[in-house]
Write an enzyme that holds these catalytic residues in place. Structure first.
Site, PDB file in Angstrom:
ATOM      1  N   TYR A   1      24.940  42.066  37.525  1.00 29.45           N
ATOM      2  CA  TYR A   1      25.596  43.273  37.023  1.00 29.45           C
ATOM      3  C   TYR A   1      26.456  43.967  38.089  1.00 29.45           C
ATOM      4  O   TYR A   1      26.948  45.057  37.864  1.00 29.45           O
ATOM      5  CB  TYR A   1      24.518  44.250  36.518  1.00 29.45           C
ATOM      6  CG  TYR A   1      23.576  43.572  35.530  1.00 29.45           C
ATOM      7  CD1 TYR A   1      23.883  43.538  34.177  1.00 29.45           C
ATOM      8  CD2 TYR A   1      22.403  42.953  35.960  1.00 29.45           C
ATOM      9  CE1 TYR A   1      23.051  42.900  33.273  1.00 29.45           C
ATOM     10  CE2 TYR A   1      21.553  42.309  35.058  1.00 29.45           C
ATOM     11  CZ  TYR A   1      21.888  42.294  33.723  1.00 29.45           C
ATOM     12  OH  TYR A   1      21.068  41.651  32.829  1.00 29.45           O
ATOM     13  N   SER A   2      26.626  43.309  39.222  1.00 29.59           N
ATOM     14  CA  SER A   2      27.294  43.926  40.368  1.00 29.59           C
ATOM     15  C   SER A   2      28.745  44.319  40.101  1.00 29.59           C
ATOM     16  O   SER A   2      29.245  45.277  40.674  1.00 29.59           O
ATOM     17  CB  SER A   2      27.210  42.963  41.553  1.00 29.59           C
ATOM     18  OG  SER A   2      28.229  43.175  42.451  1.00 29.59           O
ATOM     19  N   MET A   3      29.441  43.581  39.226  1.00 31.83           N
ATOM     20  CA  MET A   3      30.861  43.856  38.991  1.00 31.83           C
ATOM     21  C   MET A   3      31.106  44.552  37.649  1.00 31.83           C
ATOM     22  O   MET A   3      32.253  44.636  37.196  1.00 31.83           O
ATOM     23  CB  MET A   3      31.673  42.568  39.070  1.00 31.83           C
ATOM     24  CG  MET A   3      31.966  42.100  40.487  1.00 31.83           C
ATOM     25  SD  MET A   3      32.904  43.284  41.456  1.00 31.83           S
ATOM     26  CE  MET A   3      34.512  43.154  40.700  1.00 31.83           C
TER      27      MET A   3
ATOM     28  N   LYS B   1      33.146  39.823  44.165  1.00 29.27           N
ATOM     29  CA  LYS B   1      33.213  41.191  44.705  1.00 29.27           C
ATOM     30  C   LYS B   1      34.661  41.653  44.784  1.00 29.27           C
ATOM     31  O   LYS B   1      35.583  40.846  44.693  1.00 29.27           O
ATOM     32  CB  LYS B   1      32.604  41.232  46.115  1.00 29.27           C
ATOM     33  CG  LYS B   1      31.147  40.824  46.206  1.00 29.27           C
ATOM     34  CD  LYS B   1      30.201  41.895  45.713  1.00 29.27           C
ATOM     35  CE  LYS B   1      28.769  41.394  45.683  1.00 29.27           C
ATOM     36  NZ  LYS B   1      27.870  42.351  45.052  1.00 29.27           N
TER      37      LYS B   1
END
Lengths: 160, 146
Positions: free
Chosen positions: B24-26, B67
């Site tokens: 779910y980082s982006m 990222k």
């Protein structure tokens, strides 16, 4: 000329086969490690204890673990390993460890350097899911035809 | 037929590597479970720029990180109450949609490095993987940009 060529070719093939088999042996150790780390929700405490105890067979007498991102560096003796593994695994209701992208080198006789990606998937006893990936650099030493983990470094790919 | 297979293998290994996003980082830019390709030729003749979304390799190409570049070499990066500051100036980040309370003291990006962060900063700063990484680790960019 023909004999020289044949000897040379045989030597190259023998070297290739030898290197292949050593690479396969190194990979096999990681595959056994993954198998021993794997935990299902149905695992009994007896099986957990047996697995934790057998993990030490994959490690040298002392294994140094560096994880600069976590300011962690420690020499772990093979005698301390089972309790450490047992404690860590007890935090998970299920877990698995996967290894990818092996790059194996043999800088000298009886020594191997491995670069790989490790992925830990699991569910903590608190219900939280874990999916963590790290690049590892490992050093292994050969003892009686077995490649034993001597050093593990968790590479800091992203440095805060 | 064999030629087609060989070309396809080369194309999907060296030009466009297919990948599925796990994590779910982006978010919300790239959502968990989405499919995309890593376009490997993106930085053949150029270097990553600020706001570029990049694909970062670990030991190989089987598992990679997605990222966003927020600062380049020599820049000073800092977070104050969730706001990104580069060289003491606040950066407008339209792609960050979720609230954040991050605080991070200033740090300088090393030579041949870029500073990357995920768009989803609505998680603890300890849990989110971000920071400077070597340009050599950037192997491309997502083909389908958002």
């Amino acid at each position: 000329m023909v004999i020289t060529g044949a000897v040379l070719a045989a030597g190259i093939i023998a070297f290739f086969i030898f290197s292949q088999s050593e690479e396969a042996k190194v990979k096999k150790q990681f595959s056994v490690l993954a198998e021993k780390i794997k935990k299902t929700e149905k695992e009994t405490p007896l099986v957990a204890a047996a697995k934790a105890n057998r993990i030490k067979e994959l490690f040298a007498e002392t294994c140094t673990v560096h994880a600069p991102a976590y300011s962690f560096s420690r020499d772990i003796s093979s005698q301390d390993l089972p309790s450490l593994v047992l404690t860590t695994r007890s935090r998970y209701s299920k877990m698995s460890l996967e290894f990818y992208d092996f790059a194996i080198e043999f800088p000298e006789e009886g020594s191997a350097q491995v670069s790989l990606t490790a992925r830990i998937l699991g569910k903590l006893t608190t219900g939280k899911y874990v999916d963590d990936v790290h690049e590892l650099r490992c050093k292994l030493q050969k003892r009686e035809e077995l490649w034993l983990l001597k050093e593990i470094e968790v590479v800091e790919v992203l440095e805060k | 037929m064999l030629l087609v297979v060989v070309l396809a293998l080369l194309f999907f290994n060296f030009v466009c590597i297919p990948f599925r996003i796990k994590g779910y980082s982006m978010e919300p830019t790239y959502m968990n479970g989405e499919f995309n390709f890593c376009f490997r030729l993106q930085y053949t003749f150029s270097k990553p720029e600020k706001e570029d979304v990049v694909v970062i390799r670990l030991a190989g190409k089987k598992v990679m990180l997605l990222k966003r570049v927020v600062a380049l070499e020599g820049d000073m990066v800092e977070f104050r109450k969730g706001k990104l500051f580069v060289n003491e100036e606040e950066v407008e980040e339209d792609y960050v949609r979720y609230p954040s309370d991050w605080n991070l003291p200033p740090r300088k990006v090393d030579k041949n490095h870029v500073y990357v962060v995920g768009d989803n900063r609505n998680v603890s700063i300890v849990m989110h993987r971000f920071g400077q990484t070597s340009i050599d680790r950037i192997i491309g960019a997502p083909l389908w940009k958002k």
